[in-house]
Design an enzyme around this catalytic site. Structure first.
Site, PDB file in Angstrom:
ATOM      1  N   TYR A  17       4.594 -23.945  25.335  1.00 37.52           N
ATOM      2  CA  TYR A  17       5.997 -23.963  25.735  1.00 37.52           C
ATOM      3  C   TYR A  17       6.731 -24.194  24.331  1.00 37.52           C
ATOM      4  CZ  TYR A  17      10.080 -25.180  28.644  1.00 37.52           C
ATOM      5  OH  TYR A  17      11.357 -25.095  29.451  1.00 37.52           O
TER       6      TYR A  17
ATOM      7  N   ARG B   1      18.163 -13.377  25.541  1.00 38.28           N
ATOM      8  CA  ARG B   1      18.692 -14.723  24.806  1.00 38.28           C
ATOM      9  C   ARG B   1      17.556 -15.624  24.991  1.00 38.28           C
ATOM     10  NH1 ARG B   1      17.996 -19.413  26.418  1.00 38.28           N
ATOM     11  NH2 ARG B   1      19.446 -20.088  27.676  1.00 38.28           N
TER      12      ARG B   1
ATOM     13  N   LYS C 228       6.507 -20.341  30.969  1.00 39.74           N
ATOM     14  CA  LYS C 228       7.400 -21.368  32.116  1.00 39.74           C
ATOM     15  C   LYS C 228       6.339 -21.240  33.340  1.00 39.74           C
ATOM     16  CE  LYS C 228      11.874 -22.109  30.784  1.00 39.74           C
ATOM     17  NZ  LYS C 228      12.649 -23.073  30.823  1.00 39.74           N
TER      18      LYS C 228
ATOM     19  N   GLU D  57      15.533 -16.248  33.901  1.00 37.65           N
ATOM     20  CA  GLU D  57      15.426 -17.106  32.604  1.00 37.65           C
ATOM     21  C   GLU D  57      16.017 -16.386  31.468  1.00 37.65           C
ATOM     22  OE1 GLU D  57      13.677 -20.008  32.964  1.00 37.65           O
ATOM     23  OE2 GLU D  57      14.692 -20.403  30.885  1.00 37.65           O
ATOM     24  N   ASP D  58      16.506 -16.991  30.724  1.00 36.47           N
ATOM     25  CA  ASP D  58      16.969 -16.406  29.404  1.00 36.47           C
ATOM     26  C   ASP D  58      17.645 -15.162  29.208  1.00 36.47           C
ATOM     27  OD1 ASP D  58      16.005 -19.120  28.538  1.00 36.47           O
ATOM     28  OD2 ASP D  58      14.705 -18.522  27.078  1.00 36.47           O
TER      29      ASP D  58
ATOM     30  N   ASP E  84      17.694 -20.789  36.000  1.00 37.65           N
ATOM     31  CA  ASP E  84      17.072 -21.989  35.139  1.00 37.65           C
ATOM     32  C   ASP E  84      17.915 -22.554  34.354  1.00 37.65           C
ATOM     33  OD1 ASP E  84      15.238 -24.038  34.701  1.00 37.65           O
ATOM     34  OD2 ASP E  84      14.465 -22.826  32.960  1.00 37.65           O
ATOM     35  N   ASP E  85      18.692 -21.752  33.475  1.00 34.14           N
ATOM     36  CA  ASP E  85      19.260 -22.131  32.404  1.00 34.14           C
ATOM     37  C   ASP E  85      20.817 -22.784  32.757  1.00 34.14           C
ATOM     38  OD1 ASP E  85      17.757 -21.295  30.087  1.00 34.14           O
ATOM     39  OD2 ASP E  85      17.776 -19.231  31.197  1.00 34.14           O
TER      40      ASP E  85
ATOM     41  N   ASN F  64      17.135 -25.239  21.391  1.00 37.29           N
ATOM     42  CA  ASN F  64      15.490 -24.650  21.172  1.00 37.29           C
ATOM     43  C   ASN F  64      15.631 -23.686  20.541  1.00 37.29           C
ATOM     44  OD1 ASN F  64      14.595 -26.966  22.881  1.00 37.29           O
ATOM     45  ND2 ASN F  64      15.248 -25.728  24.974  1.00 37.29           N
TER      46      ASN F  64
ATOM     47  N   ASN G 105      14.686 -31.385  29.091  1.00 40.10           N
ATOM     48  CA  ASN G 105      14.299 -29.939  29.149  1.00 40.10           C
ATOM     49  C   ASN G 105      14.122 -29.695  30.518  1.00 40.10           C
ATOM     50  OD1 ASN G 105      12.317 -27.624  29.175  1.00 40.10           O
ATOM     51  ND2 ASN G 105      12.570 -27.783  27.210  1.00 40.10           N
TER      52      ASN G 105
HETATM   53  N1  LIG Z   1      17.256 -28.126  26.892  1.00 43.58           N
HETATM   54  C1  LIG Z   1      17.007 -27.370  27.913  1.00 43.58           C
HETATM   55  O1  LIG Z   1      16.436 -27.647  28.737  1.00 43.58           O
HETATM   56  C2  LIG Z   1      17.707 -25.940  27.463  1.00 43.58           C
HETATM   57  C3  LIG Z   1      18.131 -25.980  26.212  1.00 43.58           C
HETATM   58  N2  LIG Z   1      18.851 -24.616  26.030  1.00 43.58           N
HETATM   59  C4  LIG Z   1      19.265 -24.098  24.602  1.00 43.58           C
HETATM   60  O2  LIG Z   1      20.685 -24.072  24.758  1.00 43.58           O
HETATM   61  C5  LIG Z   1      21.172 -23.135  23.796  1.00 43.58           C
HETATM   62  C6  LIG Z   1      22.157 -22.263  24.482  1.00 43.58           C
HETATM   63  O3  LIG Z   1      21.805 -21.427  25.404  1.00 43.58           O
HETATM   64  P1  LIG Z   1      22.913 -20.507  26.085  1.00 43.58           P
HETATM   65  O4  LIG Z   1      23.894 -21.333  26.667  1.00 43.58           O
HETATM   66  O5  LIG Z   1      22.155 -19.757  27.079  1.00 43.58           O
HETATM   67  O6  LIG Z   1      23.296 -19.566  24.930  1.00 43.58           O
HETATM   68  P2  LIG Z   1      24.340 -18.862  24.605  1.00 43.58           P
HETATM   69  O7  LIG Z   1      24.204 -18.091  23.368  1.00 43.58           O
HETATM   70  O8  LIG Z   1      25.173 -18.163  25.930  1.00 43.58           O
HETATM   71  O9  LIG Z   1      25.557 -20.166  24.246  1.00 43.58           O
HETATM   72  C7  LIG Z   1      25.721 -20.363  23.022  1.00 43.58           C
HETATM   73  C8  LIG Z   1      26.764 -21.049  22.938  1.00 43.58           C
HETATM   74  O10 LIG Z   1      26.973 -21.615  21.605  1.00 43.58           O
HETATM   75  C9  LIG Z   1      28.230 -21.367  20.809  1.00 43.58           C
HETATM   76  N3  LIG Z   1      28.164 -21.452  19.335  1.00 43.58           N
HETATM   77  C10 LIG Z   1      27.381 -20.585  18.740  1.00 43.58           C
HETATM   78  N4  LIG Z   1      27.661 -20.687  17.324  1.00 43.58           N
HETATM   79  C11 LIG Z   1      28.578 -21.691  17.384  1.00 43.58           C
HETATM   80  C12 LIG Z   1      29.156 -22.572  16.289  1.00 43.58           C
HETATM   81  N5  LIG Z   1      28.836 -22.288  14.855  1.00 43.58           N
HETATM   82  N6  LIG Z   1      29.986 -23.519  16.684  1.00 43.58           N
HETATM   83  C13 LIG Z   1      30.132 -23.822  18.067  1.00 43.58           C
HETATM   84  N7  LIG Z   1      29.535 -23.096  18.780  1.00 43.58           N
HETATM   85  C14 LIG Z   1      28.855 -22.234  18.617  1.00 43.58           C
HETATM   86  C15 LIG Z   1      28.496 -19.803  21.426  1.00 43.58           C
HETATM   87  O11 LIG Z   1      29.780 -19.451  21.196  1.00 43.58           O
HETATM   88  P3  LIG Z   1      30.454 -18.199  21.718  1.00 43.58           P
HETATM   89  O12 LIG Z   1      30.378 -18.204  23.305  1.00 43.58           O
HETATM   90  O13 LIG Z   1      31.940 -18.196  21.086  1.00 43.58           O
HETATM   91  O14 LIG Z   1      29.554 -17.081  21.261  1.00 43.58           O
HETATM   92  C16 LIG Z   1      28.040 -20.067  22.939  1.00 43.58           C
HETATM   93  O15 LIG Z   1      29.129 -20.542  23.704  1.00 43.58           O
HETATM   94  C17 LIG Z   1      19.668 -22.383  23.390  1.00 43.58           C
HETATM   95  O16 LIG Z   1      19.416 -22.970  22.192  1.00 43.58           O
HETATM   96  C18 LIG Z   1      19.025 -22.714  24.448  1.00 43.58           C
HETATM   97  O17 LIG Z   1      17.495 -22.756  23.930  1.00 43.58           O
HETATM   98  C19 LIG Z   1      19.106 -23.747  27.363  1.00 43.58           C
HETATM   99  C20 LIG Z   1      18.499 -24.011  28.440  1.00 43.58           C
HETATM  100  C21 LIG Z   1      17.809 -25.175  28.733  1.00 43.58           C
HETATM  101  C1  LIG Z   2      14.533 -24.604  27.919  1.00 48.19           C
HETATM  102  C2  LIG Z   2      15.073 -23.669  28.312  1.00 48.19           C
HETATM  103  O1  LIG Z   2      15.064 -22.767  29.282  1.00 48.19           O
HETATM  104  C3  LIG Z   2      15.727 -22.687  27.185  1.00 48.19           C
HETATM  105  O2  LIG Z   2      15.961 -23.258  25.988  1.00 48.19           O
HETATM  106  O3  LIG Z   2      16.218 -21.695  27.309  1.00 48.19           O
HETATM  107 MG   LIG Z   3      15.832 -20.902  29.409  1.00 42.96          MG
END
Ligand SMILES: NC(=O)C1=CN([C@@H]2O[C@H](COP(=O)(O)OP(=O)(O)OC[C@H]3O[C@@H](n4cnc5c(N)ncnc54)[C@H](OP(=O)(O)O)[C@@H]3O)[C@@H](O)[C@H]2O)C=CC1
Ligand SMILES: CC(=O)C(=O)O
Ligand SMILES: [Mg+2]
Length: 633
Positions: free
Chosen positions: A141, A196, A214, A285-286, A308-309, A453, A497
């Site tokens: 993972y 993504r 997953k 997912e993603d 999930d996200d 991540n 997570n």
């Molecule tokens: N810990 C966990 O369990 C999980 C972690 N994650 C992690 O969260 C992260 C985001 O996922 P997700 O929301 O789906 O992805 P997205 O790509 O949809 O969102 C990323 C966000 O970050 C913003 N961003 C990008 N660059 C910058 C910057 N320089 N300054 C400020 N904001 C910025 C983007 O802005 P803009 O909208 O303007 O493009 C967007 O709003 C991933 O790394 C993922 O691995 C996700 C799910 C679960």
């Molecule tokens: C953990 C997870 O779902 C993610 O980083 O997208």
């Molecule tokens: Mg995910």
């Protein structure tokens, strides 16, 4: 026509003719082979691909018993000589796996080896995972699955990946493709379109590593039967040029479709699933954020599904946040939460936290919403920023900025003075020393959650957060960081997570025979996870239970999901209905009965009994009989 043009045209013509001839001969020879196979009643020829006989058992990863076969089994199943003579316990074989893993230097090689093991001997693979969760989870993972996805088309070997690749060109043949799935009706599907993957961007078909990873956790953490898990990748192209130009890329070489084509395909996939496997739970997912929200709204009332996200991450971070609030000693309504990242995860978490502020903090909808500030790549998300906000950002866009736009994290921090800073931006290192020190200046115990991540995308490391807050930080990250020694004391970071949520949520929904995954079921997972800390974990100020307890925790989560389903008339599990004296699909609100300790014990036992525990068959009589039957001996 110049001679150059003429020569060029002639060259192209020659090449086209050659390609056409090759294609014709390829298809003729393939057609011949297919016909030969169909008409040859001796097929498969001895020594090619036997599908009967003892060797079929070794070649079946679900039947394989490694070197555990007894002398009798070896005799009766015609395995003598095909398996080394040593007869070993599963534990001894686990030792071998771990000893071999230790000889491999790169995490990716370890991932590949474990993938091969899963494809050859399912019971042994899952025994190793379950018994060594802390050691193995990072290899199957996050973080290693991130690199495995980036290199999926390179490390792919036929036979090691069991899942469905559904290509957009096959939109009208989906029933036929689903009928190729060789196992029982799956209980659970994790589906991505690869757009993504973690914080790594659009990986196209290479995203398949994520559903596989997953689902390995569904089995290891919640006891799903591995033969009833279905990884799916929707192959709709990719906008990442690097993959389109990579000769080894395994997906369709086209750009991603516009929304209309996208939704027409996903609609067709969901409908085909429903026809073939009406009870299947589909975890999205993603997907890129707008499609993640779009699909959730489109399908949540029509199918058994969740994202999930958005929802799993929302719940896991709420659970950690509930425990963080207690440690911070700041009352819930006084918290001010700044999200760095406003995508599916950022908005998903903010929505779940907002719900908690309303339910547990007694706040109005408006007051709760005002406790959140979102930052995206353009700065603080406000209504008057001048760009068109996608719908999910409008849920938390600010109106109180009095025309001023705050761009940098520094500016926003000074403006908001948050109690909690949550990173879901995929921007590794974005929480620098100045930002984290500012959090310490605003708060005695600052909450800093760099959740992106894999680990390289985390907004800061645990070590940095500890040093920059004089050890006061309340911390969780998406990928596990190692424990850190601070002033002679070893401090463990939290791992926020969604793996603490989705296995139990899925199990509860399946056991309840729910028709939908509701907001209440999701909210309940957070409340249960927050409560699941034991005394030792609380005394060490942990936010989440140790990973080694994840099966126990998933069972508790599943139990409470079943109860949430009962409450809202979303349960049709006969044993459960009987236990509580409830009626199928009728809301059940008798809190005294629902909280009765004996019934809760019985429900927990019911859940645990249904969790698959990886093992080889213990009863030789059954083993030999069953395997003989399965191998047609
Ligand atoms: N810990 C966990 O369990 C999980 C972690 N994650 C992690 O969260 C992260 C985001 O996922 P997700 O929301 O789906 O992805 P997205 O790509 O949809 O969102 C990323 C966000 O970050 C913003 N961003 C990008 N660059 C910058 C910057 N320089 N300054 C400020 N904001 C910025 C983007 O802005 P803009 O909208 O303007 O493009 C967007 O709003 C991933 O790394 C993922 O691995 C996700 C799910 C679960
Ligand atoms: C953990 C997870 O779902 C993610 O980083 O997208
Ligand atoms: Mg995910």
């Amino acid at each position: 026509m110049s001679w150059k043009t003429w020569f060029g045209t002639w060259g192209v013509k020659q090449a086209k003719e050659r390609a056409a001839a090759e294609k014709a001969s390829r298809s003729t020879s393939q057609a011949t082979i297919i016909e030969e196979i169909k008409n040859d009643d001796t097929h498969p020829a001895p020594g090619t691909t036997p599908d009967t006989g003892g060797v079929a058992i070794i070649h079946s990863h679900h039947l394989n018993q490694g070197t555990s076969f007894s002398a009798r089994a070896r005799d009766e199943l015609h395995l003598k000589g095909l398996v080394p003579p040593a007869q070993e316990s599963i534990q001894r074989q686990e030792d071998r796996v771990r000893a071999y893993l230790n000889t491999l230097s790169s995490p990716l090689e370890k991932h590949v080896y474990l993938g091969r093991l899963r494809a050859e001997d399912t019971a042994l693979f899952y025994r190793v995972v379950v018994d060594h969760l802390t050691e193995i989870t990072p290899l199957i993972y996050t973080p290693v699955v991130g690199e495995a996805c980036q290199k999926f088309s390179l490390i792919y070997t036929p036979g090691t990946v069991e899942g469905l690749f559904l290509s957009i060109a096959d939109k009208d043949n989906l029933d036929e493709i689903l009928s190729n799935w060789p196992y029982h009706a799956p209980d659970i599907c994790v589906m991505t379109d690869g757009s993504r993957i973690l914080g790594l961007g659009d990986l196209g078909l290479n995203g398949m590593g994520i559903p596989i990873g997953k689902l390995s956790l569904y089995v290891a953490a919640a006891g799903f039967d591995p033969s009833k898990t279905l990884p799916v990748t929707l192959d709709m192209g990719t906008d990442t040029e690097k993959y389109l130009n990579d000769p080894l890329y395994l997906g369709t070489r086209r750009k991603r479709p516009a929304d209309e084509e996208f939704y027409a395909f996903v609609d067709a996939v969901m409908a085909a699933f429903k026809r073939k496997w009406p009870k299947l739970l589909v975890q999205f997912e993603d997907f890129s954020s707008e499609h993640a929200f779009g699909c959730l709204e489109r399908y949540r009332n029509q199918y058994l599904t969740f994202n999930d996200d958005i929802q799993g991450t929302g719940a896991v971070i709420l659970a950690g946040f509930i425990n963080a609030i207690n440690l911070s000693r700041t009352p819930l309504p006084n918290h001010r939460v700044l999200f760095f990242g406003a995508g599916s995860a950022g908005v998903g978490v903010a929505s779940q936290l907002k719900e908690h502020f309303i339910r547990a903090g007694g706040m109005s909808e408006d007051a709760a919403r005002d406790a959140f500030w979102l930052v995206d790549s353009k700065g603080l998300v406000t209504f008057d920023r001048g760009d068109k906000l996608p719908q999910h950002k409008t849920l938390f866009a600010r109106r109180d900025n009095e025309g001023k736009q705050y761009k940098s994290l520094k500016e926003v921090l000074e403006y908001v003075r948050p109690t909690a800073l949550i990173g879901l931006s995929s921007q590794g290192g974005a929480f620098g020393e100045e930002a984290v020190r500012a959090m310490k200046e605003f708060n005695e115990r600052p909450i800093v959650f760099p959740l992106s991540n894999p680990a390289t995308n985390a907004e800061c490391t645990f070590e940095q957060a500890m040093n920059w807050t004089d050890g006061k930080v309340i911390f969780a990250s998406g990928t596990a960081f190692p424990a850190y020694e601070y002033e002679g004391k070893t401090v463990e970071p939290g791992q926020g997570n969604n793996m603490y949520i989705f296995p139990g949520l899925g199990l509860g929904a399946i056991l309840a025979k729910a028709e939908h995954v509701s907001d209440d079921m999701v909210y309940q997972t957070a409340a249960t996870l927050a409560e699941a800390l034991d005394e030792e974990e609380r005394s060490h100020e942990l936010l989440y239970p140790h990973l080694t307890r994840i099966r126990e925790v998933s069972a508790l989560v599943a139990k409470d999901v079943v109860k949430a389903a009962l409450r809202e008339g979303n349960c049709d599990q006969e044993d459960v209905l009987k236990l509580f004296g409830a009626v199928s699909r009728q809301p059940f609100h008798d809190d005294a009965v629902l909280s009765d300790p004996e019934r809760n014990e019985a429900l927990l036992a019911f859940v645990k009994k249904r969790m698959w525990d990886p093992h080889y068959a213990e009863d030789e009589e059954v083993l030999v009989g069953e395997l003989k039957h399965k191998a047609s001996l």
